[in-house]
Design an enzyme around this catalytic site. Structure first.
Site, short mmCIF file in Angstrom:
data_model
loop_
_atom_site.label_atom_id
_atom_site.label_comp_id
_atom_site.label_asym_id
_atom_site.label_seq_id
_atom_site.Cartn_x
_atom_site.Cartn_y
_atom_site.Cartn_z
CB THR A 204 53.24 61.20 89.99
OG1 THR A 204 53.84 61.30 90.57
CG2 THR A 204 53.19 60.10 88.95
CB SER B 220 54.13 61.59 94.81
OG SER B 220 54.61 60.95 93.81
CB CYS B 221 56.18 63.53 91.02
SG CYS B 221 57.60 64.41 89.70
N GLY B 222 54.98 66.80 90.53
CA GLY B 222 54.35 68.23 89.87
C GLY B 222 55.99 68.20 88.97
CB CYS C 221 57.46 63.35 86.98
SG CYS C 221 56.94 62.84 88.65
#
Length: 299
Positions: free
Chosen positions: A121, A123-125, A127
């Site tokens: 996402t 916001s998350c690299g 995940c």
């Protein structure tokens, strides 16, 4: 900015409006967020299979894909990529949200395991990775012996220089930035994206295509916090110094110490916190009294 921004109607409410009109309808610019599918494999029909889907801001997509492959340890240089191109997707009208990467002969194809497939996402690299072993990718570049030294005054000037170049943020207020600087504080390249990790991958991918790796003697500045994945990406690109305007995580500090990478956080105004390898920061303050006297001979 192309598809990087979109215009939408909003109701603007301002209880302190001097005209007494507390609400007004107007147009607002938004940062675009769309999925990008990265397909990787050898040459030949049907050989490329989906490896990752990341939510990103359209633009510099080839850099994003190549930077992603480099920072995930799937390629080591531009020589490992035969071709990379934007491809038609299934959308109508077509948005070209697919990058097809053909690996050079002899480069191992990544294992496509549904349990480990990357889905990231904005916001998350990391995940999409199944375990901490899959997360921890070691760099082929040694940064611990990089002789970089940067004056503290140069570092404190970088956020304003990066901010002045953020055209997308000016329009939307919703894009992160990553800027690559020289040791003298000159901006080499800047990329923006809704995802911090995407902005960094776009910078790294540019460096890969320009054959600049390892990024010896350079500084990477990010507009948000310094997370583990951003520290890892900096190490994978051979960067000796990562600076962030916000806080680092504990794991980011541990990784920086392991790599010998200088990690700076809370880079704001004239202050900063140095969490790892502070020896690269020159804190010498020029004396204000050391002003040469005027020489009027010969006037």
């Amino acid at each position: 900015m192309g598809r990087a921004t979109d215009r939408r109607g909003v109701l603007r409410i301002d209880l302190d409006a001097p005209t007494g009109r507390t609400s007004v309808r107007r147009q607002d610019s938004l940062a675009v967020e769309e999925p990008l599918e990265i397909r990787v494999g050898a040459a030949g029909p049907g050989r490329r299979r989906p490896l990752a889907v990341t939510m990103r801001t359209p633009g510099d997509d080839l850099d994003l894909a190549i930077g992603f492959l480099l920072t995930e340890g799937l390629i080591r240089s531009a020589d490992d990529v035969r071709t990379a191109q934007l491809c038609a997707g299934a959308e109508t009208p077509n948005t070209y949200n697919v990058v097809d990467v053909v690996l050079a002969p002899g480069v191992p194809e990544p294992a496509v395991d549904p349990a480990r497939n990357f889905y990231t996402t904005s916001s998350c690299g990391v995940c999409g990775k199944a375990s901490i072993d899959a997360v921890r990718t070691r760099s082929v570049f040694a940064v611990d012996d990089d002789p970089l030294t940067v004056p503290a005054a140069v570092l404190t000037a970088l956020p304003d220089r990066m901010r002045a170049a953020q055209r997308g943020f000016d329009r939307t207020g919703g894009l992160h930035a990553a800027g690559l600087f020289t040791a003298d504080g000159d901006l080499v390249v800047l990329r923006e994206d809704v995802g911090r990790h995407n902005a960094v991958d776009k910078v790294v991918g540019w460096a890969v295509r320009e054959r600049r790796l390892p990024l010896v003697g350079h500084v990477l500045l990010v507009s948000g916090r310094a997370s583990f994945e951003l520290t890892q990406k900096a190490w994978m690109a051979g960067l000796p110094l990562l600076a962030a305007v916000s806080a680092p995580s504990s794991l980011a500090v541990e990784l920086a110490e392991e790599a010998g990478l200088t990690l700076v956080g809370f880079l704001r105004g004239h202050a900063m916190n140095v969490y790892a390898r502070p020896d690269r920061i020159d804190v010498t303050v020029p004396s204000r009294d050391a002003v040469p006297s005027a020489d009027h001979t010969g006037c």
